[in-house]
Design an enzyme around this catalytic site. Structure first.
Site, mmCIF file in Angstrom:
data_model
loop_
_atom_site.group_PDB
_atom_site.id
_atom_site.type_symbol
_atom_site.label_atom_id
_atom_site.label_comp_id
_atom_site.label_asym_id
_atom_site.label_seq_id
_atom_site.Cartn_x
_atom_site.Cartn_y
_atom_site.Cartn_z
ATOM 1 N N PRO A 11 0.792 -1.223 0.000
ATOM 2 C CG PRO A 11 -0.269 -1.202 2.071
ATOM 3 C CD PRO A 11 0.516 -2.067 1.159
ATOM 4 C CG ASN A 12 -0.281 4.352 1.270
ATOM 5 O OD1 ASN A 12 -1.268 4.836 0.723
ATOM 6 N ND2 ASN A 12 -0.305 3.876 2.498
ATOM 7 N NE ARG A 19 2.494 7.497 2.493
ATOM 8 C CZ ARG A 19 3.247 6.500 2.950
ATOM 9 N NH1 ARG A 19 4.052 5.850 2.150
ATOM 10 N NH2 ARG A 19 3.180 6.148 4.213
ATOM 11 C CE1 TYR A 24 8.695 4.934 2.934
ATOM 12 C CE2 TYR A 24 7.288 6.866 3.083
ATOM 13 C CZ TYR A 24 7.678 5.632 3.559
ATOM 14 O OH TYR A 24 7.062 5.096 4.649
ATOM 15 C CG ASN A 75 8.463 -1.998 0.187
ATOM 16 O OD1 ASN A 75 7.872 -2.118 1.255
ATOM 17 N ND2 ASN A 75 9.068 -0.881 -0.174
ATOM 18 C CB ALA A 78 1.265 -0.369 6.109
ATOM 19 C CG ASP A 88 -0.169 -18.005 6.851
ATOM 20 O OD1 ASP A 88 0.882 -18.179 7.511
ATOM 21 O OD2 ASP A 88 -1.303 -17.942 7.371
ATOM 22 C CD GLU A 99 10.688 -7.827 5.318
ATOM 23 O OE1 GLU A 99 10.126 -6.945 5.981
ATOM 24 O OE2 GLU A 99 11.043 -8.927 5.805
ATOM 25 C CG HIS A 101 11.125 -2.569 4.421
ATOM 26 N ND1 HIS A 101 9.759 -2.484 4.327
ATOM 27 C CD2 HIS A 101 11.404 -3.798 4.923
ATOM 28 C CE1 HIS A 101 9.233 -3.615 4.772
ATOM 29 N NE2 HIS A 101 10.209 -4.429 5.127
ATOM 30 C CB ILE A 102 12.161 2.879 0.304
ATOM 31 C CG1 ILE A 102 11.661 2.152 -0.951
ATOM 32 C CG2 ILE A 102 12.834 4.201 -0.049
ATOM 33 C CD1 ILE A 102 10.469 2.801 -1.617
ATOM 34 N NE ARG A 108 9.625 5.727 8.759
ATOM 35 C CZ ARG A 108 8.720 5.515 7.817
ATOM 36 N NH1 ARG A 108 8.932 4.621 6.868
ATOM 37 N NH2 ARG A 108 7.591 6.194 7.819
ATOM 38 N NE ARG A 112 6.540 3.686 10.005
ATOM 39 C CZ ARG A 112 5.565 3.680 9.095
ATOM 40 N NH1 ARG A 112 5.449 2.672 8.262
ATOM 41 N NH2 ARG A 112 4.717 4.685 9.021
#
Length: 147
Positions: A11-12, A19, A24, A75, A78, A88, A99, A101-102, A108, A112
Site C-alpha cells: 500500500p501507498n 508521498r 522515500y 516491499n 504497512a 502464509d 524483503e 524497504h526503502i 522509525r 515498524r
C-alpha cells in the site's frame, strides 16, 4: 525454469516520489521498475512489477508467482507489520524471497520494527532507498541461478 522475478509492492507505494519524499525520495515506482529491469537483464532475467493497496490482491500475486516466478522481491509496506496472510502465502512459494524497504524501518516508529514477512524472507534490505530493490534483484538472480 522461469527467469522471471516478481517485484511486489504494498500500500501507498503507488505514490512513491510524491508521498513523504524526505523519507522515500523523489523517484517513482516506474523508476524502480526500469532500474530493476536493467539489473535483471544483465543477468539474463526479467522482472514483473506489481503494486496494490489491497492485501488479497498481493496474496493473489504471490500465488501466481508459484508457477510464474523464480523469486520474489517484496516491499509489503504497512502490511509488513500486520499481515500473517501475506506471510502464509509466501510460505507456499518455494523460491527465494527478499524483503525490501526503502527507508530504514528500524530508525522509525517502534511499530515498524516488527516484520512478519522476515520470518519467510531469505534476506532483508532496509534503508538503501530504491537502490535496495536493485540489490535485492541481484541477490534473487544469484539465488535463482543456484548461487
Amino acid at each position: 525454469m522461469t527467469t522471471t522475478i516478481y517485484i511486489l509492492n504494498g500500500p501507498n507505494l503507488n505514490l512513491l516520489g510524491q508521498r513523504q519524499p524526505e523519507i522515500y525520495g523523489h523517484e517513482t515506482l516506474a523508476d524502480v521498475e526500469r532500474r530493476c529491469a536493467e539489473v535483471a537483464a544483465e543477468k539474463g532475467f526479467s522482472v514483473r512489477l506489481f503494486q496494490s493497496n489491497h492485501e488479497g490482491t498481493i496474496i493473489d500475486q504471490i500465488h501466481e508467482a508459484r508457477q510464474a516466478a523464480c523469486g520474489i522481491v517484496i516491499n509489503p509496506a504497512a502490511y509488513t507489520h500486520t499481515s500473517v496472510a501475506i506471510l502464509d502465502a509466501l510460505h507456499a512459494f518455494e523460491g527465494p524471497v527478499i524483503e525490501c524497504h526503502i527507508s530504514n524501518v528500524h530508525k522509525r516508529e517502534s511499530f515498524r520494527h516488527h516484520s512478519y514477512v522476515s520470518l519467510r524472507a531469505d534476506g532483508v534490505l532496509a534503508g538503501f532507498g530504491i537502490e535496495g530493490y536493485e540489490l535485492a534483484v541481484r541477490r534473487i538472480c544469484s539465488l535463482c541461478a543456484g548461487g
